[in-house]
Motif scaffolding. Structure first.
Motif, PDB file in Angstrom:
ATOM      1  N   SER A 132      38.980  38.089  33.079  1.00 52.61           N
ATOM      2  CA  SER A 132      38.792  38.362  31.651  1.00 52.61           C
ATOM      3  C   SER A 132      39.775  37.582  30.791  1.00 52.61           C
ATOM      4  CB  SER A 132      38.927  39.867  31.372  1.00 52.61           C
ATOM      5  OG  SER A 132      40.248  40.330  31.647  1.00 52.61           O
ATOM      6  N   ASP A 135      37.890  34.595  29.994  1.00 47.92           N
ATOM      7  CA  ASP A 135      36.526  34.883  29.558  1.00 47.92           C
ATOM      8  C   ASP A 135      35.526  34.498  30.636  1.00 47.92           C
ATOM      9  OD1 ASP A 135      34.981  36.116  27.619  1.00 47.92           O
ATOM     10  OD2 ASP A 135      34.428  34.239  26.638  1.00 47.92           O
ATOM     11  N   SER A 137      32.698  34.654  33.200  1.00 47.32           N
ATOM     12  CA  SER A 137      31.436  35.386  33.206  1.00 47.32           C
ATOM     13  C   SER A 137      30.672  35.051  34.480  1.00 47.32           C
ATOM     14  CB  SER A 137      30.594  35.014  31.973  1.00 47.32           C
ATOM     15  OG  SER A 137      29.351  35.666  32.004  1.00 47.32           O
ATOM     16  N   TYR A 139      28.090  36.434  35.644  1.00 46.42           N
ATOM     17  CA  TYR A 139      26.759  37.015  35.608  1.00 46.42           C
ATOM     18  C   TYR A 139      25.675  35.934  35.572  1.00 46.42           C
ATOM     19  CZ  TYR A 139      30.132  40.398  33.973  1.00 46.42           C
ATOM     20  OH  TYR A 139      31.256  41.165  33.862  1.00 46.42           O
ATOM     21  N   HIS A 179      23.606  36.687  31.210  1.00 45.69           N
ATOM     22  CA  HIS A 179      23.960  35.968  29.986  1.00 45.69           C
ATOM     23  C   HIS A 179      22.758  35.190  29.481  1.00 45.69           C
ATOM     24  CE1 HIS A 179      24.400  31.894  31.784  1.00 45.69           C
ATOM     25  NE2 HIS A 179      24.791  32.554  32.858  1.00 45.69           N
ATOM     26  N   LEU A 195      25.667  38.380  26.095  1.00 46.56           N
ATOM     27  CA  LEU A 195      25.491  39.117  27.336  1.00 46.56           C
ATOM     28  C   LEU A 195      24.513  40.259  27.105  1.00 46.56           C
ATOM     29  CD1 LEU A 195      27.781  37.526  28.699  1.00 46.56           C
ATOM     30  CD2 LEU A 195      28.600  39.701  29.632  1.00 46.56           C
ATOM     31  N   THR A 224      31.455  38.578  26.130  1.00 37.52           N
ATOM     32  CA  THR A 224      31.847  39.059  27.451  1.00 37.52           C
ATOM     33  C   THR A 224      32.840  40.206  27.343  1.00 37.52           C
ATOM     34  OG1 THR A 224      31.562  36.823  28.327  1.00 37.52           O
ATOM     35  CG2 THR A 224      32.803  38.369  29.684  1.00 37.52           C
ATOM     36  N   ARG A 225      33.741  40.106  26.364  1.00 41.27           N
ATOM     37  CA  ARG A 225      34.813  41.081  26.214  1.00 41.27           C
ATOM     38  C   ARG A 225      34.286  42.490  26.010  1.00 41.27           C
ATOM     39  NH1 ARG A 225      39.500  39.628  24.015  1.00 41.27           N
ATOM     40  NH2 ARG A 225      39.076  37.710  25.154  1.00 41.27           N
ATOM     41  N   THR A 228      33.629  43.656  29.575  1.00 43.11           N
ATOM     42  CA  THR A 228      34.739  43.602  30.534  1.00 43.11           C
ATOM     43  C   THR A 228      35.945  44.417  30.088  1.00 43.11           C
ATOM     44  OG1 THR A 228      35.577  41.557  29.527  1.00 43.11           O
ATOM     45  CG2 THR A 228      34.055  41.333  31.382  1.00 43.11           C
TER      46      THR A 228
END
Length: 451
Positions: A132, A135, A137, A139, A179, A195, A224-225, A228
């Protein structure tokens, strides 16, 4: 690299190891100087003085000059002060000692900085893992999925569950994060990737028409944040497990273009047409590509901090899209400098264009409304507590249904988001057609405290 990115930096072995090393280094330095108690005492004194100065400086930055727009909160102020104390001790020990003792003291300096940073981050809950921080990701892209838009009603879905139809039994046991690039057709807004969390029911051959939650992270932050830094996925999964795979589809788009920018979630001359992106491009993409309801009462917009501010200004200005608001620790108005600065830099000198974005003005300008507003704030964030009272009062006077919560022992942080989201989700799902009539929720708009 997946194992590295998944390392927990709030709890677990890494923060425990860092603090253990700090403690060991301090003990070693003090024991090694037992024959020179005066020197060791001087180092401790310098550390305590540094801590006191750090406490004063951080308090001034946080509560007097309010450099960051909100109070940092006393837990953070004390954590930073402790960091100053550790640094003062370590630096003085590095100057006053020699040979291997100086090496230990020098090593203690970055360890103290890292330990303090980890402690402050743990208080906010902003960065959960190493990934995190970057950042990261992991996914998959939504194009790897095979989603059907041949939908049925939620009622029909529940009926199929009762008879154990193949349509409802052949779904995954858990939801998925993916995403996606949401086209900026109408706005031209240069957004980062969004996301999307999809509940198990979304993967059926004939999925139910699911409600939507558009949730925004704060600033600085990223799409993303939102997932996460919070327990959102866990809370959604728990709800879906109890409701035959049903839960809202949650979309976290980008409202700022970059982590350090603040678009004000408005159409501006500085960063582009964020409002058009969030009220045309994003909803258009969702309805065209996901198995969702198109009823405003089944759409929620919300977020944390600046994302919360955005939701309280966009929903009243666009009641035909977003029937519900879920905002935590939002501001009283979109803010990036003074009002005069924003009017000049963002709105080409138009004061009225800025005033339209102020949540209370937006509520009044579009009254009356029968929308729903759920507001939350960390108890230690006095400004946000005041904001939910003022915004909520205005909304209630203009026809909105309003619920407000403060979260005990937390401030302007993701812990407050988790507490409010967990309480609000079942009620929102019931309102949006997924829950049942037994949700334990307030019957009035008094501000309630969550543990």
């Amino acid at each position: 690299m997946g194992w590295f990115y998944s390392i927990d930096i709030i709890e677990g072995w890494l923060p425990a190891t860092i603090w253990a090393l700090v403690a060991i280094a301090m003990v070693v330095l003090l024991v090694a100087q037992r024959k020179s108690l005066k020197r060791a005492g001087l180092q401790i004194g310098i550390g305590l003085l540094s801590g006191a100065l750090g406490l004063l400086a951080t308090w001034l930055v946080s509560n007097v000059f309010v450099v960051f727009g909100v109070s940092l909160g006393w837990p953070v102020i004390f954590a930073v002060a402790a960091g100053f104390a550790l640094l003062g001790f370590a630096i003085s020990a590095a100057v006053m000692t020699h040979t291997w003792r100086r090496v230990v003291a020098i090593v203690l300096i970055p360890l103290a900085l890292l330990a303090t940073t980890m402690r402050v981050n743990a208080i906010y809950g902003e960065y959960q893992t190493v990934g995190s921080l970057f950042d990261y990701s992991p996914y998959p892209h939504i194009s790897t999925l095979n989603l059907s838009l041949n939908t049925i009603s939620v009622k029909d879905w529940n009926e199929q569950v009762k008879v154990k139809s193949r349509n409802t039994s052949n779904i995954p046991k858990s939801g998925k994060l993916v995403h996606v690039d949401i086209p900026n057709t109408a706005s031209g807004f240069q957004a980062r990737e969004a996301l999307v969390w999809l509940p198990p029911a979304a993967f059926a051959k004939h999925p139910p028409r699911l409600p939507v939650m558009v949730m925004l992270a704060g600033q600085p932050g990223s799409p993303t944040r939102f997932f996460t830094a919070s327990d959102t996925v866990k809370i959604l999964a728990e709800f879906a497990n109890k409701h035959h795979g049903l839960a809202p589809i949650v979309v976290s788009p980008d409202q700022n273009t970059e982590a350090t920018r603040n678009s004000l979630c408005a159409n501006t001359t500085k960063w582009g047409n964020a409002e058009t992106y969030l009220t045309q491009d994003v909803p258009d993409w969702i309805t065209e590509n996901l198995p969702v309801s198109t009823q405003a009462d089944e759409w929620t917009i919300g977020g944390f901090s600046q994302g919360g501010t955005c939701s309280t200004q966009l929903a009243p200005n666009h009641p035909n899209i977003y029937g519900n608001v879920l905002a935590v620790d939002g501001e009283i108005a979109p803010t990036d400098g003074s009002v005069d600065h924003m009017v000049k830099e963002y709105f080409n000198g138009s004061k009225s264009a800025y005033e339209r974005q102020v949540p209370r003005n937006a509520i009044v300008n579009n009254a009356p409304s029968h929308q729903l507003m759920i507001l939350g704030a960390g108890e230690r964030d006095a400004e946000s507590v005041s904001n939910i009272k003022k915004i909520g009062d205005t909304a209630e006077k203009n026809g909105w249904t309003v619920f407000r919560f403060t979260v005990k022992n937390w401030g302007h942080d993701w812990h407050a988001v988790n507490a409010v989201f967990k309480v609000a989700l079942p009620y929102l799902c019931e309102r949006m057609g997924l829950g049942n009539a037994n949700v334990d929720f307030p019957t009035d708009s008094k501000i309630r405290e969550l543990a």
